[in-house]
Design a protein around this motif. Structure first.
Motif, PDB file in Angstrom:
ATOM      1  N   SER A   1     -41.484   6.682   6.143  1.00 51.65           N
ATOM      2  CA  SER A   1     -42.268   5.597   7.031  1.00 51.65           C
ATOM      3  C   SER A   1     -41.564   5.729   8.352  1.00 51.65           C
ATOM      4  O   SER A   1     -40.323   6.231   8.462  1.00 51.65           O
ATOM      5  CB  SER A   1     -41.896   4.291   6.396  1.00 51.65           C
ATOM      6  OG  SER A   1     -40.675   3.856   6.056  1.00 51.65           O
TER       7      SER A   1
ATOM      8  N   CYS B   1     -51.601  -5.023  14.716  1.00 55.22           N
ATOM      9  CA  CYS B   1     -51.927  -5.920  13.532  1.00 55.22           C
ATOM     10  C   CYS B   1     -52.528  -7.368  13.721  1.00 55.22           C
ATOM     11  O   CYS B   1     -52.577  -7.956  12.862  1.00 55.22           O
ATOM     12  CB  CYS B   1     -50.652  -6.050  12.516  1.00 55.22           C
ATOM     13  SG  CYS B   1     -50.106  -4.192  11.935  1.00 55.22           S
TER      14      CYS B   1
ATOM     15  N   GLY C   1     -50.766  -6.396   4.670  1.00 54.56           N
ATOM     16  CA  GLY C   1     -51.119  -5.407   3.887  1.00 54.56           C
ATOM     17  C   GLY C   1     -51.207  -4.114   4.353  1.00 54.56           C
ATOM     18  O   GLY C   1     -50.767  -3.785   5.510  1.00 54.56           O
ATOM     19  N   ASP C   2     -52.098  -3.169   3.468  1.00 50.11           N
ATOM     20  CA  ASP C   2     -52.103  -1.815   3.729  1.00 50.11           C
ATOM     21  C   ASP C   2     -53.492  -1.428   4.545  1.00 50.11           C
ATOM     22  O   ASP C   2     -54.359  -2.072   4.146  1.00 50.11           O
ATOM     23  CB  ASP C   2     -52.071  -0.896   2.613  1.00 50.11           C
ATOM     24  CG  ASP C   2     -50.564  -0.886   1.881  1.00 50.11           C
ATOM     25  OD1 ASP C   2     -49.616  -1.117   2.622  1.00 50.11           O
ATOM     26  OD2 ASP C   2     -50.530  -0.573   0.598  1.00 50.11           O
ATOM     27  N   TYR C   3     -53.487  -0.609   5.264  1.00 42.80           N
ATOM     28  CA  TYR C   3     -54.855  -0.360   6.330  1.00 42.80           C
ATOM     29  C   TYR C   3     -54.974   1.222   6.312  1.00 42.80           C
ATOM     30  O   TYR C   3     -53.873   1.621   6.577  1.00 42.80           O
ATOM     31  CB  TYR C   3     -54.769  -1.015   7.405  1.00 42.80           C
ATOM     32  CG  TYR C   3     -54.951  -2.640   7.301  1.00 42.80           C
ATOM     33  CD1 TYR C   3     -56.015  -2.905   7.167  1.00 42.80           C
ATOM     34  CD2 TYR C   3     -53.668  -3.409   7.401  1.00 42.80           C
ATOM     35  CE1 TYR C   3     -56.269  -4.439   7.111  1.00 42.80           C
ATOM     36  CE2 TYR C   3     -53.817  -4.516   7.171  1.00 42.80           C
ATOM     37  CZ  TYR C   3     -55.048  -5.343   6.869  1.00 42.80           C
ATOM     38  OH  TYR C   3     -55.186  -6.682   7.018  1.00 42.80           O
TER      39      TYR C   3
ATOM     40  N   LEU D   1     -48.949  -0.169   7.135  1.00 44.77           N
ATOM     41  CA  LEU D   1     -48.845  -1.527   6.549  1.00 44.77           C
ATOM     42  C   LEU D   1     -48.511  -2.530   7.601  1.00 44.77           C
ATOM     43  O   LEU D   1     -47.518  -2.098   8.588  1.00 44.77           O
ATOM     44  CB  LEU D   1     -47.341  -1.282   5.691  1.00 44.77           C
ATOM     45  CG  LEU D   1     -46.589  -2.598   5.261  1.00 44.77           C
ATOM     46  CD1 LEU D   1     -47.712  -3.416   4.226  1.00 44.77           C
ATOM     47  CD2 LEU D   1     -45.274  -2.472   4.696  1.00 44.77           C
ATOM     48  N   CYS D   2     -49.115  -3.697   7.420  1.00 47.66           N
ATOM     49  CA  CYS D   2     -49.109  -4.536   8.426  1.00 47.66           C
ATOM     50  C   CYS D   2     -47.942  -5.636   7.664  1.00 47.66           C
ATOM     51  O   CYS D   2     -48.390  -6.094   6.633  1.00 47.66           O
ATOM     52  CB  CYS D   2     -50.208  -5.114   9.051  1.00 47.66           C
ATOM     53  SG  CYS D   2     -51.041  -4.405  10.114  1.00 47.66           S
ATOM     54  N   ASP D   3     -46.778  -5.690   8.009  1.00 46.50           N
ATOM     55  CA  ASP D   3     -45.842  -6.707   7.109  1.00 46.50           C
ATOM     56  C   ASP D   3     -46.247  -8.355   7.657  1.00 46.50           C
ATOM     57  O   ASP D   3     -46.868  -8.348   8.295  1.00 46.50           O
ATOM     58  CB  ASP D   3     -44.486  -6.092   7.303  1.00 46.50           C
ATOM     59  CG  ASP D   3     -43.861  -6.355   8.782  1.00 46.50           C
ATOM     60  OD1 ASP D   3     -44.331  -7.194   9.589  1.00 46.50           O
ATOM     61  OD2 ASP D   3     -42.717  -6.075   9.069  1.00 46.50           O
TER      62      ASP D   3
ATOM     63  N   TYR E   1     -55.231   8.402   1.573  1.00 46.56           N
ATOM     64  CA  TYR E   1     -55.229   6.879   1.308  1.00 46.56           C
ATOM     65  C   TYR E   1     -56.558   6.538   0.978  1.00 46.56           C
ATOM     66  O   TYR E   1     -57.480   6.876   1.681  1.00 46.56           O
ATOM     67  CB  TYR E   1     -54.827   6.264   2.450  1.00 46.56           C
ATOM     68  CG  TYR E   1     -54.695   4.756   2.290  1.00 46.56           C
ATOM     69  CD1 TYR E   1     -53.656   3.981   1.574  1.00 46.56           C
ATOM     70  CD2 TYR E   1     -55.626   3.934   2.853  1.00 46.56           C
ATOM     71  CE1 TYR E   1     -53.697   2.792   1.526  1.00 46.56           C
ATOM     72  CE2 TYR E   1     -55.564   2.412   2.778  1.00 46.56           C
ATOM     73  CZ  TYR E   1     -54.676   1.924   2.026  1.00 46.56           C
ATOM     74  OH  TYR E   1     -54.593   0.630   1.657  1.00 46.56           O
TER      75      TYR E   1
ATOM     76  N   ASN F   1     -56.846   0.664  -2.324  1.00 47.13           N
ATOM     77  CA  ASN F   1     -55.521   0.088  -1.636  1.00 47.13           C
ATOM     78  C   ASN F   1     -54.235   1.049  -2.166  1.00 47.13           C
ATOM     79  O   ASN F   1     -53.467   0.319  -2.415  1.00 47.13           O
ATOM     80  CB  ASN F   1     -55.307  -1.247  -2.019  1.00 47.13           C
ATOM     81  CG  ASN F   1     -54.533  -2.045  -0.917  1.00 47.13           C
ATOM     82  OD1 ASN F   1     -54.340  -1.417   0.050  1.00 47.13           O
ATOM     83  ND2 ASN F   1     -53.705  -2.920  -1.458  1.00 47.13           N
ATOM     84  N   GLN F   2     -54.622   2.335  -2.379  1.00 48.60           N
ATOM     85  CA  GLN F   2     -53.493   3.178  -2.707  1.00 48.60           C
ATOM     86  C   GLN F   2     -53.760   4.613  -2.391  1.00 48.60           C
ATOM     87  O   GLN F   2     -54.940   5.039  -1.979  1.00 48.60           O
ATOM     88  CB  GLN F   2     -53.169   3.044  -4.316  1.00 48.60           C
ATOM     89  CG  GLN F   2     -54.273   3.612  -5.123  1.00 48.60           C
ATOM     90  CD  GLN F   2     -54.007   3.386  -6.441  1.00 48.60           C
ATOM     91  OE1 GLN F   2     -53.114   2.588  -6.895  1.00 48.60           O
ATOM     92  NE2 GLN F   2     -54.651   4.086  -7.277  1.00 48.60           N
TER      93      GLN F   2
END
Length: 80
Positions: free
Chosen positions: A6, A14, A20-22, A33-35, A58, A63-64
């Protein structure tokens, strides 16, 4: 996810997104990942020895990261 790398992604906005993940906008073997603070972090998908890129891709619907041969439209990810 395991075996991922990462790095901060200040170029990704974001704003207006839920944490979440995009999907990565240019590389299907990465995701964003937008935290909770709406900071963007770019992740590499784990290795995939059966992929022409060497990495999983992805899948936003799941979502994985998934193996290349299980990804919808995987042929679009082939590199010339």
């Amino acid at each position: 996810m395991t075996d991922t790398t990462s790095r901060p992604a200040p170029w990704y906005d974001c704003t207006g997104k839920q944490p979440g993940d995009y999907p990565h906008p240019k590389d299907p073997t990465r995701f964003i990942l937008c935290d909770a603070s709406l900071r963007a972090i770019e992740f590499d998908c784990p290795p995939d020895e059966n992929s022409p890129t060497g990495r999983m891709v992805y899948d936003a619907t799941k979502n994985q990261a998934v193996p290349y041969n299980e990804a919808e439209h995987a042929h679009l990810f082939d590199q010339a």
